[in-house]
Design a protein around this motif. Structure first.
Motif, mmCIF file in Angstrom:
data_model
loop_
_atom_site.group_PDB
_atom_site.id
_atom_site.type_symbol
_atom_site.label_atom_id
_atom_site.label_comp_id
_atom_site.label_asym_id
_atom_site.label_seq_id
_atom_site.Cartn_x
_atom_site.Cartn_y
_atom_site.Cartn_z
ATOM 1 N N TRP A 1 0.444 -0.699 -0.428
ATOM 2 C CA TRP A 1 0.168 -0.319 -0.187
ATOM 3 C C TRP A 1 0.484 1.022 -0.008
ATOM 4 N N ARG A 2 2.422 0.979 0.715
ATOM 5 C CA ARG A 2 3.075 2.298 0.118
ATOM 6 C C ARG A 2 3.004 3.230 1.216
ATOM 7 N N PRO B 1 -2.449 7.068 -6.195
ATOM 8 C CA PRO B 1 -1.194 6.370 -7.082
ATOM 9 C C PRO B 1 -1.228 4.483 -6.705
ATOM 10 N N THR B 2 -1.787 3.854 -7.296
ATOM 11 C CA THR B 2 -1.461 2.454 -7.163
ATOM 12 C C THR B 2 -0.191 1.873 -7.961
ATOM 13 N N THR B 3 -0.211 0.894 -7.448
ATOM 14 C CA THR B 3 1.025 0.017 -7.989
ATOM 15 C C THR B 3 0.967 -0.690 -8.852
ATOM 16 N N ALA B 4 1.449 -2.005 -9.765
ATOM 17 C CA ALA B 4 1.099 -3.053 -9.831
ATOM 18 C C ALA B 4 0.557 -4.527 -8.211
ATOM 19 N N ALA C 1 0.392 -3.434 -6.446
ATOM 20 C CA ALA C 1 -1.647 -3.713 -5.001
ATOM 21 C C ALA C 1 -2.605 -3.008 -5.728
ATOM 22 N N ARG C 2 -2.586 -3.430 -6.867
ATOM 23 C CA ARG C 2 -4.154 -3.616 -7.502
ATOM 24 C C ARG C 2 -4.058 -4.829 -7.737
ATOM 25 N N GLY D 1 0.977 6.970 0.057
ATOM 26 C CA GLY D 1 0.642 5.463 -1.097
ATOM 27 C C GLY D 1 -0.911 5.264 -2.190
ATOM 28 N N CYS D 2 -1.709 4.314 -1.625
ATOM 29 C CA CYS D 2 -2.989 4.807 -2.303
ATOM 30 C C CYS D 2 -3.751 4.633 -0.587
#
Length: 219
Positions: A33-34, A163-166, A168-169, A208-209
């Motif tokens: 989730w950063r 912002p979401t990373t791969a 996280a998605r 993060g998200c």
């Protein structure tokens, strides 16, 4: 509605709660989730009152470590899940917490509870069913538990407007399929709108998200 609400908390039992701090707080928060767990703890340190109600208690980690403005705070624990209530209550037994087993989307305000200076909803909203407009009814449920000069604060994992990373998605897709999360339609603008509809003062930041919020002055 109650059955839907139960889906998001059904995963939490004595076994999974033993792993929660490792999986969520030490691994998922910073790596997926950063948003570091320390960042959320700082939210508690900033806003928690000497009388505080935590809604969606997890394992009680934040309550165990945050800095209360009093050495003898009054603490309430509110959750639908009895295992979570048991776990958190044991962890902070030194504070002799009050316990309230309640479905925050049950359609009734939480009446008959002496109000608190702060109410925390951390990692609760993304587990509740429906879109943000529907799950924000949780704020209405706990409103009677908040003093007029009190603060509602917390954090939730969003899928849109942040912002979401791969990674996280991917993890969100898995959790949404399993019913652990219900945040596929949760966006930052929708969260802001739900808060501003209910409170005159809203602080909303993103790490993060994860959206971290604090709101005061109920409308």
């Amino acid at each position: 509605m109650a059955g839907d609400t139960e889906a998001g908390q059904a995963i939490y039992n004595p076994g999974t709660l033993q792993l929660y701090d490792l999986v969520v707080l030490r691994l998922s928060n910073p790596l997926i989730w950063r948003c570091s767990t320390a960042r959320i703890l700082a939210l508690y340190d900033r806003h928690v009152g000497a009388a505080h109600l935590d809604v969606g208690v997890g394992t009680g980690w934040y309550l165990d470590r945050c800095r209360f403005p009093s050495p003898t705070p009054r603490i309430g624990l509110m959750d639908l899940n009895a295992d979570s209530l048991d776990h958190a209550a044991r962890r902070i037994a030194r504070y002799q917490p009050e316990r309230y087993q309640l479905d925050v989307l049950g359609g009734r305000p939480a009446a008959g509870i002496a109000p608190f200076a702060s109410v925390g909803l951390t990692y609760l909203l993304h587990c509740l069913p429906g879109d943000i407009a529907a799950k924000a009814a949780a704020f209405d449920t706990v409103q009677p538990c908040l003093r007029d000069d009190g603060t509602v604060f917390g954090a939730t994992i969003l899928s849109g407007g942040v912002p979401t990373t791969a990674a996280a998605r991917a993890l969100m897709r898995i959790y949404n399929r399993k019913g652990v999360f219900s945040n596929a339609g949760d966006t930052l603008p929708a969260l802001r709108a739900a808060l501003e509809q209910r409170f005159r003062s809203v602080e909303l930041t993103v790490e993060g998200c994860v959206a971290l919020f604090a709101a005061r002055a109920p409308r």
